[in-house]
Structures are given as structure tokens and as C-alpha cells.
Design an enzyme around this catalytic site. Structure first.
Site, PDB file in Angstrom:
ATOM      1  N   ARG A  54      14.184  66.397  36.314  1.00  0.00           N
ATOM      2  CA  ARG A  54      14.758  65.145  35.440  1.00  0.00           C
ATOM      3  C   ARG A  54      15.263  65.299  34.213  1.00  0.00           C
ATOM      4  O   ARG A  54      16.335  65.000  33.787  1.00  0.00           O
ATOM      5  CB  ARG A  54      13.690  64.234  35.662  1.00  0.00           C
ATOM      6  N   THR A  55      14.405  66.160  33.384  1.00  0.00           N
ATOM      7  CA  THR A  55      14.810  66.444  31.980  1.00  0.00           C
ATOM      8  C   THR A  55      16.203  66.922  31.814  1.00  0.00           C
ATOM      9  O   THR A  55      17.029  66.829  30.943  1.00  0.00           O
ATOM     10  CB  THR A  55      13.779  66.919  31.406  1.00  0.00           C
ATOM     11  N   LYS A  82      15.707  91.496  28.883  1.00  0.00           N
ATOM     12  CA  LYS A  82      15.806  92.711  28.413  1.00  0.00           C
ATOM     13  C   LYS A  82      14.860  92.963  27.267  1.00  0.00           C
ATOM     14  O   LYS A  82      14.863  93.993  26.566  1.00  0.00           O
ATOM     15  CB  LYS A  82      17.108  93.154  28.016  1.00  0.00           C
ATOM     16  N   ARG A 104      13.324  73.663  26.466  1.00  0.00           N
ATOM     17  CA  ARG A 104      11.829  73.327  27.179  1.00  0.00           C
ATOM     18  C   ARG A 104      11.332  74.854  27.137  1.00  0.00           C
ATOM     19  O   ARG A 104      11.735  75.783  27.337  1.00  0.00           O
ATOM     20  CB  ARG A 104      11.900  72.960  28.439  1.00  0.00           C
ATOM     21  N   HIS A 132       6.806  65.835  24.244  1.00  0.00           N
ATOM     22  CA  HIS A 132       7.880  65.681  25.055  1.00  0.00           C
ATOM     23  C   HIS A 132       8.583  64.174  24.750  1.00  0.00           C
ATOM     24  O   HIS A 132       8.622  63.191  25.447  1.00  0.00           O
ATOM     25  CB  HIS A 132       7.508  65.516  26.688  1.00  0.00           C
TER      26      HIS A 132
END
Ligand code: NCD
Length: 336
Positions: A54-55, A82, A104, A132
Site C-alpha cells: 500500500r505505502t 556491497k 521505509r 508512520h
């Protein structure tokens, strides 16, 4: 100077009202099929170090509707695999001339760290179990649309509050706009320091849900749990699952909400999730408009006060120690 959208806790109620108003206007325009006035060409980096449907998609939709381009970044195919640190990655994206970052990350405080190195604007799409903010804005817009107000409402947040960034952002937002916030769940899934959050804890589902105008169910976030934190999912379900019969104790026309993804049959039963009182689909769609609002808002000139607050990585005044720990954790993880 641009702004960041890192959390709800440090926003002024006026900022929240402005963001919700912007989102409502965007919704009206998009639903009417209007083309938005041409925004400046901007490139928004979407950095998702944790799973998201969703986000991520709604940030991408939001950017597209605004006429921005997105640059998707996944740690797997990048120099982070890396061994590049989060700090060096963020600095690289800055000098690649990206105009904003949406991030996120599994570490609480990671978005604040990114804002420090990127120099803004950065939008937090969920950092660990911290905040959030755009989910809370979408939830607030949904409540506003259904109830016409937020002030004076009773909102029950049910489930795994301890591990939930959604619960924290929602609690701050609802509290700042004058709602009564109740947290319901087993003791083991409540935050260790409840006094840090604006709301009252209930350990009994029926007692907590009584008279609620909206119930926000939370997913059991097993990926953040330590072994033994809940004795069994079956037991949890028996005591805390939100069902149609439980919702009868709530206020008439109580709104059933869930940020997704849902563990169907655990935190909520199918009949409630798919029933008439469910606003889950509205939450998803509203996610687009609040993210449009967020992207638009961060590019606006902030007040000197808002700038100082949102660009700072300083710890919340009431918990200097815990926030420092959180930042250290984020830096440590980034160095891995
Ligand atoms: C939430 C999240 O990632 O914090 N989901 C979302 O963004 N809609 C809630 C969750 O994962 O349970």
C-alpha cells in the site's frame, strides 16, 4: 528551505489540518478527473528497505498524479549489498540530485538520520516501531469523511501496540485533534512505557471497545516480536479478535479500520473486515491523497519553527535516552 515529514509527534495541529485539507482538495480533483496544475519537474526517490504494498504503491501514485518522476531504490540491487552504509547511500542520492526521499526502514529513527544527511525533504514511510505519519493522516482523513469530525470521538486501537508505528502515529494525531485514544491488547503487547503515549490502556477488549466511534485493528507483527511474547495466536485470537458481536458494544455506526496487511481470522474476522462498517478500502485510497499532500507540503516553505523541528534529529524532549538509542541502532544497522 524545504520541510520533512518524519513523524506526527512534532507536528502542530495546524500542520495536520493543512495536510488534511490539501489531501481533501487533491481527492476532489483526482476523483473529478481534473489534471493538476503543472508542478515543477521533480524526482522522488522511493527507498523501501522493508516490504510494502500500500505505502509504496500509493506514494508512487501520488508522485505520478503530481507530475513528479520516481526513482525506485531497493537495497538488494544497490551498493548497500556491497556494504555501503545508509549514510553514504543517502549522500549518494543527494548528489544524484534527487529532489526528495521517501524512506521505509526497519530501524526506528532511520528517517531522521536520512533527513540529516539528505538535507530534506524526507518523508518517513515507516521507521521500525517508531512512526508512520502518512498512514495516520490517511486514517484521519477516513475518519473525518465518515464521522465529519475527529474532536470528541473515541477511537480504540486494538492489538500489537508495542510493535506498531501505525499505533504511535495514530495516537499522536488523534490526540492532537482532540479525540480520546484507547489502546487495547495483552500486557505483553503494550509499550513498556505507556506514559510516553497519549492514550489509556485496556487489557479487556469489551471494556476498551465500549462506545468507540472507530476501532483500528493492528496486525500481530511477529517479525518484530521476541519469542514467547504471546503465548499462542489461538489464545490471542480468542481474547482480542474484533468480531461483529464485539463491535455491537461499540457506538452505533462504529467504523472498522485496519492499516493492512490483515491476518484474516486473527486480529479481525472476515465478516467485520468485509462488512458494511469496514472503511479499509477507503483507508487504502485515501493513502494516495495524503501522500500527495505530504509530497506537496514538504516542498513548501516551512515556518522557521517547523523547519527547526522537522529537520532536527534531536531526540524527543521527554525521552532523550531512548531516542539516542534508537538513532544509534539505526546508524549501527546502516553500517552493517
Ligand atoms: C503497516 C506498516 O507497515 O507499518 N502497514 C502499512 O503501511 N499499511 C502496518 C503493518 O505492517 O502491520
Amino acid at each position: 528551505m524545504s520541510r520533512n515529514l518524519l513523524d506526527i509527534r512534532t507536528l502542530e495541529p495546524q500542520d495536520i489540518h493543512d495536510l488534511l485539507k490539501l489531501a481533501q482538495n487533491f481527492k476532489t480533483q483526482i476523483r473529478a478527473g481534473q489534471t493538476l496544475t503543472q508542478s515543477p519537474q521533480r524526482v522522488v526517490g522511493l527507498l523501501f528497505f522493508e516490504g510494502s504494498t500500500r505505502t509504496r504503491v500509493s506514494f508512487e501514485q501520488a508522485a505520478n498524479y503530481l507530475g513528479y518522476r520516481v526513482s525506485n531504490f531497493a537495497s538488494g540491487g544497490s551498493s548497500m549489498s556491497k556494504g555501503e552504509t545508509l549514510k553514504d547511500t543517502i549522500l549518494t542520492l543527494k548528489y544524484e540530485r534527487l529532489d526528495a526521499l521517501v524512506m521505509r526502514h526497519r530501524s526506528s529513527g532511520a528517517a531522521h538520520l536520512a533527513a540529516q544527511y539528505f538535507g530534506g525533504p524526507v518523508l518517513n514511510a515507516g521507521d521500525g516501531q517508531h512512526e508512520h505519519p502518512t498512514q495516520a493522516l490517511g486514517d484521519a482523513l477516513t475518519i473525518l469523511e465518515h464521522k465529519g469530525r475527529i474532536e470528541g470521538l473515541r477511537v480504540a486501537i486494538v492489538g500489537d501496540v508495542r510493535h506498531s508505528r501505525v499505533a504511535r502515529s495514530n495516537a499522536w494525531l488523534l490526540h492532537k485533534l482532540g479525540a480520546e485514544v484507547r489502546f487495547i491488547g495483552p500486557r505483553a503487547l503494550m509499550p513498556v512505557n505507556m506514559s510516553m503515549l497519549p492514550g489509556t490502556a485496556f487489557f479487556d477488549l469489551e471494556a476498551g471497545i465500549e462506545g468507540a466511534d472507530a476501532v483500528i485493528c493492528l496486525r500481530l507483527q511477529r517479525e518484530r516480536m521476541q519469542d514467547g511474547q504471546i503465548s499462542s495466536v489461538k489464545e490471542y485470537t480468542r481474547l482480542y479478535q474484533v468480531t461483529r458481536s464485539v463491535l455491537r458494544i461499540a457506538a452505533p455506526q462504529c467504523l472498522l479500520m485496519h492499516p493492512g496487511p490483515i491476518n484474516r481470522g486473527v486480529e479481525v474476522d472476515d465478516a467485520s473486515a468485509d462488512g458494511d462498517s469496514s472503511a479499509i478500502h477507503d483507508q487504502i485510497e485515501n493513502g494516495i491523497y495524503v501522500r500527495m499532500a505530504g509530497l506537496h507540503w514538504v516542498f513548501q516553505e516551512g515556518s522557521p519553527q517547523a523547519k527547526a523541528k522537522t529537520t532536527s534529529i534531536a531526540a524527543p524532549k521527554r525521552s532523550p535516552k531512548s531516542a539516542r538509542t534508537v538513532l544509534k541502532a539505526a546508524q549501527g544497522k546502516a553500517k552493517k
